[in-house]
Design an enzyme around this catalytic site. Structure first.
Site, PDB file in Angstrom:
ATOM      1  N   LEU A 119      11.899  11.854  -1.836  1.00  0.00           N
ATOM      2  CA  LEU A 119      11.449  12.052  -0.637  1.00  0.00           C
ATOM      3  C   LEU A 119      12.568  12.475   0.519  1.00  0.00           C
ATOM      4  CD1 LEU A 119       9.534   8.381  -0.162  1.00  0.00           C
ATOM      5  CD2 LEU A 119       8.465  10.731  -0.686  1.00  0.00           C
ATOM      6  N   ASP A 120      12.308  13.325   1.354  1.00  0.00           N
ATOM      7  CA  ASP A 120      13.295  13.627   2.219  1.00  0.00           C
ATOM      8  C   ASP A 120      13.659  12.637   3.030  1.00  0.00           C
ATOM      9  OD1 ASP A 120      12.310  16.185   1.640  1.00  0.00           O
ATOM     10  OD2 ASP A 120      10.935  16.350   3.600  1.00  0.00           O
ATOM     11  N   LYS A 121      15.185  12.668   3.587  1.00  0.00           N
ATOM     12  CA  LYS A 121      15.771  11.816   3.949  1.00  0.00           C
ATOM     13  C   LYS A 121      15.343  11.009   5.100  1.00  0.00           C
ATOM     14  CE  LYS A 121      20.255  11.059   6.826  1.00  0.00           C
ATOM     15  NZ  LYS A 121      21.394  11.647   7.547  1.00  0.00           N
ATOM     16  N   THR A 134      11.845  10.959   5.558  1.00  0.00           N
ATOM     17  CA  THR A 134      10.718  10.279   5.247  1.00  0.00           C
ATOM     18  C   THR A 134      10.742   8.725   4.737  1.00  0.00           C
ATOM     19  OG1 THR A 134       9.776  12.692   4.770  1.00  0.00           O
ATOM     20  CG2 THR A 134       8.718  10.828   3.749  1.00  0.00           C
ATOM     21  N   ARG A 190       5.376  19.125   5.140  1.00  0.00           N
ATOM     22  CA  ARG A 190       5.886  19.617   6.371  1.00  0.00           C
ATOM     23  C   ARG A 190       5.579  21.056   6.608  1.00  0.00           C
ATOM     24  NH1 ARG A 190      12.010  17.626   5.958  1.00  0.00           N
ATOM     25  NH2 ARG A 190      12.228  18.439   8.091  1.00  0.00           N
TER      26      ARG A 190
END
Length: 323
Positions: A136-138, A140, A235
């Site tokens: 997961l993105d930082k 998220t 996104r």
């Protein structure tokens, strides 16, 4: 380093195959590339003798395999709190908070989920990236599954590639789509801004499904399901169809505020400085037992509070129109 010994007999259905092909069927918990490496290292004996990966096998031959699991990465264990949703011999499911990077990368040497996992279970050092099979993105939040054994790691990677793991997200977007839909658009590196992703010709295939969960005044809460798993996929796809995520610093564009909103609403939107994206639900078959499993994680407090403010803004608008 940990060594595990296996034995097997070549059956009639494997006779005539290359040694590496036969091993992949006999010892399916390991990848074929790993098995080939062990053959070359002399860790595989056929009737007591070393062979080459391309050598053919015949029925009745006895196979000995000395599998070795080595520390994969020079990443240090660090005591970082983890919210563990599920834990068994083969799996961990964690709920990742905003601000936590998944694994070390350029500019991020430590303080990551991978460091935390190694502190929680030192044996994870024997697995690639401490058992992390997706990311997961930082900024998220939400659910991630982590392998705790070689067999689980291999099968989870295969399940992800075969799209047998369902990942459901909640996303707060700018705009009011009239219905749900499907975005199918290839994703690759932005041609100019290389730290960003974009819909580009020749990118990797990517499919995102979304449906309306809750319409607000100028925003919408969406339920989103990934069919593929590209970097920044939700996104990028939502911005591509002109419904960018609230707070997204890379793809969100200019801040948009509801006309005539009160100061509480304006302040809540101005101070929400991360993408409003949460991995809410994870569904999969257990990689060892085959049991169907599912987990849910509630929205984090900052996301939930922003939603409450926007709901009050919608009610206030309706009240003004009614009166």
């Amino acid at each position: 380093m940990q060594e595990i010994r296996h034995e097997g007999i070549i059956g009639g259905e494997l006779s005539g195959l290359r040694l590496d092909q036969a091993l992949a069927r006999l010892f399916g918990d390991y990848s074929r590339s790993r098995l080939q490496g062990w053959i070359r290292e002399g860790r595989v004996l056929v009737d007591g003798q070393p062979r080459k990966p391309r050598d053919k096998v015949v029925s009745g031959e006895r196979i000995e395999l000395r599998a070795v699991l080595e520390r994969q990465v020079p990443v240090q264990a660090q005591e970082i709190p983890l919210e563990i949703v599920h834990e068994d011999e083969h799996l961990l499911v964690v709920s990742k908070p905003a601000g936590l990077v998944v694994h070390p990368a350029a500019g991020v040497a430590d303080g990551t989920l991978q460091n935390a996992l190694l502190y929680h279970d030192a044996r994870l050092a024997l697995l690639p990236r401490a058992g992390i099979v997706h990311r997961l993105d930082k900024e998220t939040t939400g659910l991630m599954v982590v392998a705790r054994s070689p067999v689980a790691h291999k099968r989870l990677v295969e399940a992800l590639q075969a799209r047998r793991i369902d990942r459901h997200y909640q996303a707060l977007v700018v705009g009011r789509p009239t219905a749900g839909g499907r975005v199918e658009a290839p994703i690759g590196r932005h041609p100019v801004q290389r730290t960003r992703m974009a819909v580009v010709e020749g990118g990797k295939p990517a499919v995102t499904h979304y449906r309306i969960a809750e319409p607000l005044r100028i925003h919408t809460l969406l339920d989103v399901k990934l069919e593929s798993g590209r970097t920044h996929q939700i996104r990028v796809h939502m911005a591509h169809i002109h419904y960018p995520l609230v707070g997204d610093p890379a793809y969100g564009g200019r801040l948009k505020l509801p006309p005539g909103a009160d100061e509480e609403t304006l302040q809540a939107l101005r101070t929400f400085r991360r993408q409003a994206l949460h991995a809410r639900c994870l569904e999969l078959e257990h990689p060892v037992t085959g049991e169907a499993m599912a987990w849910e994680a509630p929205l984090p407090e900052d996301f939930s509070s922003l939603l409450d403010v926007l709901r009050r803004d919608l009610l206030a608008r309706k009240f003004r129109e009614f009166t």
